[in-house]
Design a protein around this motif. Structure first.
Motif, PDB file in Angstrom:
ATOM      1  N   THR A   1     122.339 -38.969  13.109  1.00 23.78           N
ATOM      2  CA  THR A   1     121.454 -39.779  13.963  1.00 23.78           C
ATOM      3  C   THR A   1     121.782 -41.267  13.827  1.00 23.78           C
ATOM      4  O   THR A   1     121.861 -41.992  14.832  1.00 23.78           O
ATOM      5  N   TYR A   2     121.959 -41.698  12.567  1.00 22.23           N
ATOM      6  CA  TYR A   2     122.252 -43.107  12.295  1.00 22.23           C
ATOM      7  C   TYR A   2     123.563 -43.535  12.948  1.00 22.23           C
ATOM      8  O   TYR A   2     123.637 -44.573  13.624  1.00 22.23           O
ATOM      9  N   GLY A   3     124.604 -42.711  12.758  1.00 26.03           N
ATOM     10  CA  GLY A   3     125.905 -43.046  13.343  1.00 26.03           C
ATOM     11  C   GLY A   3     125.854 -43.096  14.852  1.00 26.03           C
ATOM     12  O   GLY A   3     126.450 -43.979  15.488  1.00 26.03           O
ATOM     13  N   LEU A   4     125.140 -42.140  15.461  1.00 22.72           N
ATOM     14  CA  LEU A   4     125.046 -42.102  16.919  1.00 22.72           C
ATOM     15  C   LEU A   4     124.313 -43.329  17.464  1.00 22.72           C
ATOM     16  O   LEU A   4     124.756 -43.961  18.440  1.00 22.72           O
ATOM     17  N   LEU A   5     123.230 -43.701  16.808  1.00 18.33           N
ATOM     18  CA  LEU A   5     122.481 -44.880  17.255  1.00 18.33           C
ATOM     19  C   LEU A   5     123.317 -46.151  17.098  1.00 18.33           C
ATOM     20  O   LEU A   5     123.332 -47.021  17.978  1.00 18.33           O
ATOM     21  N   ILE A   6     123.991 -46.254  15.935  1.00 19.30           N
ATOM     22  CA  ILE A   6     124.831 -47.433  15.706  1.00 19.30           C
ATOM     23  C   ILE A   6     125.915 -47.542  16.772  1.00 19.30           C
ATOM     24  O   ILE A   6     126.182 -48.618  17.318  1.00 19.30           O
ATOM     25  N   TYR A   7     126.553 -46.420  17.062  1.00 17.93           N
ATOM     26  CA  TYR A   7     127.632 -46.429  18.059  1.00 17.93           C
ATOM     27  C   TYR A   7     127.105 -46.871  19.423  1.00 17.93           C
ATOM     28  O   TYR A   7     127.690 -47.742  20.075  1.00 17.93           O
ATOM     29  N   LEU A   8     125.999 -46.273  19.873  1.00 22.65           N
ATOM     30  CA  LEU A   8     125.487 -46.579  21.208  1.00 22.65           C
ATOM     31  C   LEU A   8     125.042 -48.039  21.309  1.00 22.65           C
ATOM     32  O   LEU A   8     125.357 -48.727  22.291  1.00 22.65           O
TER      33      LEU A   8
END
Length: 773
Positions: free
Chosen positions: A270-277
């Motif tokens: 979740t953290y990685g996906l949010l950071i990427y977006l």
């Protein structure tokens, strides 16, 4: 903190908190399931334990039934007592026990037969011990049944070593039925006992695995702990096992680890996906603009790239593009001011560090040398104090121009040189060169040449010089910190060697610095009475009468050996340890005055040097007055000698101390008169009773070439009611010239070297017998 880092730091605690709360509630839900599962496992194992018990304890019931049905007892009781009867019964019991324990070859089963009087008729035991005897438990059952006419008994015994079951019968000796008679002698008592090895092993395993507490009640106990279980072993015997609470810790820990791992895994995704977006669509354009601005500020680009984007970031970029021309110009001006000394326009300390570090990196790559020439002006404080700060600034500006002129040919030929002003009167030259020493030496000699006859500007003549220290990479240091420290060390060595010169850093200089540090350390913990001593150097009047002694200190260190005062006194003054030495000298000299006067007369005076560093504090005045009163010293018996460098520390508090000392009965003398830059006018300003001509001045004015100056110099002092002592007299000719010129007192090796208190009396005896008095 940039936007990406802020985003990372903001999202992380939010996701951590959310998944943490979720994990907590899931754990609470699953925790009860884990406990129920462990309870079910415990119940299953207890049922299995109960089955093992029933199976193993049934051996005594089977043995008793088969024994009575097989007629073994009647045959034994009806037969006459003999060894054959016992053997026959033993064989029968072997057959019987083999049938019962066919699958348990190592089990222990015993049989005991007693008459009504309690006497043993027969004992049999199936075990590996040929000397086995009846156990206490089995014997106890026998005696209890006989004593209380108990016809049948089944009992369970347990202790730390083993668990056993005993079954007994009390029978009529003739009918072999349960005994109901009155005379117990008409009965026999028989019992079978089996040791519950399999049950004990299983129970021990269970106890260890659960770290449990075992309870053997005669009824089911009320449940105090959910995680516990009871089983019934016989109608009046129960077993309760209470596992330790820590047994649940492992499965609960495993549950926590599993949940944390799952939560961590999901959180990372979740953290990685949010950071990427967020980074891709929000912070990346801002970072791109920030990178362009950074490149422009670091002079990698002239301006940021224009953009046609209509987004907020695009509009901001256009404004920056329009405004940055002005920002760039202001930035360049500000940077120049930050790295430039405002007085001399030379590079400042910040620029020096920046340039020197860059030069060292490049020199390592190109295999070249870098020399750091550290320059410090001698007597610059004198310029500020006597000529004013305006003159001092003028000196620094002119010197900066001269240093720039000296390095200009180097810049034109090879380009690796920069001069900077570090602070005050300190300058540094960084020189990159191919030859290890020669080029640095040539530049240093050029700097020395600027000060050969003082230093001249358009408006002033400055009586200053320059001391320089040189440290060269890589021989004298591999980084800037080491080069600065070693060049500074070499510069101080140049100052001590006579000033207006340069010194290369060397191991000898480092050794001298270490010695200075050792002296400083020793002074901090010195025992004055053990290591210091005083010597006395006499001086005479014109008629050769001994009038007094100059008190000199000597130091013999147990660790460093003999150390000359010229070496340790400046260190003591700089480190603040001189006050202790000063006090010891005065107190020891005051103590010696009565003994000296016993030999040399009541008018004899002691001359004691006092540090100029001590005169700025009224403490020295109070201390000397206290010592004077303590030892009963008469007025004018002690003369305090000030070095001429005292002129550098003139303050109102200093003059207050000097006037206070003179009023207290101390005489004041100026030592080493005639050296330095102190004007004669100071003889008027100081509360002075005597001046002592320095030995260099004594040698010079007793030379025929300057002989005419001597009477005038002495007369000038006499006009101020100041008496004159000549120091450093080496021969009779000098003595006669000084006496004819009107000098009052005479001191030097011509008269005597300094002596200890014990040597003075012998010397005076020889001196008197030569007819000098």
């Amino acid at each position: 903190m940039n936007l990406n880092k802020r985003l990372v730091l903001l999202l992380f605690p939010i996701i951590l908190f959310g998944y943490g709360i979720a994990t907590f509630f899931v754990y609470q839900y699953q925790k009860s399931s884990v406990i129920e599962l462990e309870q079910a496992k415990l119940e299953q194992r207890m049922f299995q334990l109960q089955s093992v018990f029933k199976e193993e304890s049934s051996a005594v019931d089977n043995a008793m039934a088969l024994f009575l049905e097989g007629g073994y007892l009647s045959d034994f009781l009806t037969s006459a007592s003999s060894s054959y009867r016992d053997i026959a019964l033993s064989q029968g019991l072997n057959v019987l026990t083999s049938q019962i324990l066919s699958n348990k070859p190592n089990s222990r089963l015993s049989f005991a037969l007693y008459n009504g009087s309690g006497d043993e008729l027969f004992y049999y035991e199936r075990s590996a011990d040929p000397f086995a005897t009846i156990s206490n438990e089995q014997f106890g059952v026998t005696q209890k049944m006989i004593a209380h006419h108990i016809t049948s008994s089944w009992e369970l015994f347990h202790n730390s070593s083993d668990i056993s079951v005993v079954k007994g019968r009390l029978l009529d000796r003739v009918a072999l039925l349960p005994f109901k008679g009155r005379d117990i002698n008409d009965s026999v008592q028989l019992s079978f006992a089996v040791r519950m090895d399999q049950f004990s092993d299983y129970l021990s395993t269970l106890e260890q695995s659960y770290n449990a507490t075992l309870v053997w009640p005669n009824q089911i106990l009320p449940v105090e702990n959910v995680f516990a279980h009871s089983i019934q072993l016989s109608p009046n015997q129960f077993l309760t096992i209470k596992p330790n609470a820590s047994v649940l810790a492992r499965p609960l820990l495993n549950l926590r680890i599993q949940l944390i791992f799952v939560a961590f895994f999901l959180g990372v995704i979740t953290y990685g996906l949010l950071i990427y977006l967020i980074s891709r669509f929000i912070t990346a354009p801002i970072s791109a603009l920030d990178n362009e601005l950074t490149q422009v500020m670091e002079y990698q680009k002239e301006n940021i790239s224009p953009t046609e984007s209509r987004s907020e970031i695009g509009q901001l970029s256009k404004k920056f593009y329009v405004l940055f021309e002005q920002l760039q110009n202001n930035l360049k001006k500000t940077h120049e001011m930050a790295i430039t000394d405002t007085l001399t326009s030379l590079p400042n300390r910040f620029r020096f560090y920046e340039y020197a570090k860059s030069a060292l990196i490049k020199a390592e790559q190109d295999k070249r040398f870098v020399s750091l020439i550290y320059i410090d002006l001698d007597n610059f404080k004198f310029v500020n104090d006597k000529l004013g700060h305006e003159a001092g600034d003028d000196l620094l500006c002119f010197l900066a121009n001269d240093l720039q002129r000296l390095i200009k040919p180097i810049l034109q030929s090879q380009g690796g040189c920069m001069v900077s002003r570090l602070s005050g009167d300190e300058f540094a030259i960084v020189l990159t060169h191919k030859v290890a020493v020669d080029e640095a030496d040539d530049l240093a000699q050029s700097v020395v040449a600027l000060f050969e006859r003082g230093y001249q500007s358009d408006h002033y003549y400055f009586p200053v010089s320059a001391s320089m220290g040189i440290a060269t990479y890589p021989a004298d240091g591999h980084n800037l910190k080491e080069l600065i420290a070693n060049a500074d060390m070499a510069m101080y060595n140049a100052k001590r060697s006579g000033k207006n010169r340069y010194k290369h850093y060397s191991e000898n200089i480092a050794s001298a610095a270490r010695r200075t540090k050792s002296i400083e350390t020793q002074l901090k913990m010195i025992d004055c009475d053990k290591e210091f001593s005083l010597v006395y150097m006499p001086y005479t009047s014109a008629n050769m009468q001994i009038k007094g002694f100059e008190v000199l200190i000597r130091w013999h260190s147990a660790e460093l050996g003999e150390i000359h005062p010229d070496e340790f006194i400046p260190i003591a003054e700089q480190t603040g340890t001189y006050a202790k030495i000063d006090h010891w000298v005065f107190e020891t000299a005051f103590k010696s005055l009565p003994k000296i006067r016993d030999v040399f007369g009541e008018e004899c005076v002691l001359s004691i040097n006092i540090s100029a560093a001590e005169l700025g504090h009224h403490v020295v005045l109070d201390r000397l007055i206290e010592l004077k009163e303590q030892y009963g010293i008469e007025d004018k018996s002690i003369e305090l000698e000030l070095t001429e460098t005292f002129s550098y520390v003139q303050t109102s508090s200093v003059f207050d101390v000097l006037n206070g000392l003179q009023k207290a009965g101390f005489s004041i003398a100026i030592d080493d008169f005639g050296v330095g830059y102190t004007p004669l006018l100071h003889m008027i300003d100081y509360p002075v009773d005597k001046v002592k001509l320095d030995k260099v001045l004594t040698e010079r004015v007793t030379n025929p070439e300057y002989a005419k100056l001597l009477p005038a110099l002495i007369e000038l002092c006499h006009l101020q009611d100041i008496v004159v002592t000549a120091e450093g007299i080496e021969n009779t000719s000098q003595y006669k010239n000084l006496r004819e010129a009107g000098c009052d007192f005479f001191q030097g090796y011509w008269l005597s070297k300094p002596m200890t208190l014990d040597e003075l009396e012998n010397w005076y005896y020889v001196y008197s017998n030569k007819g000098n008095l």
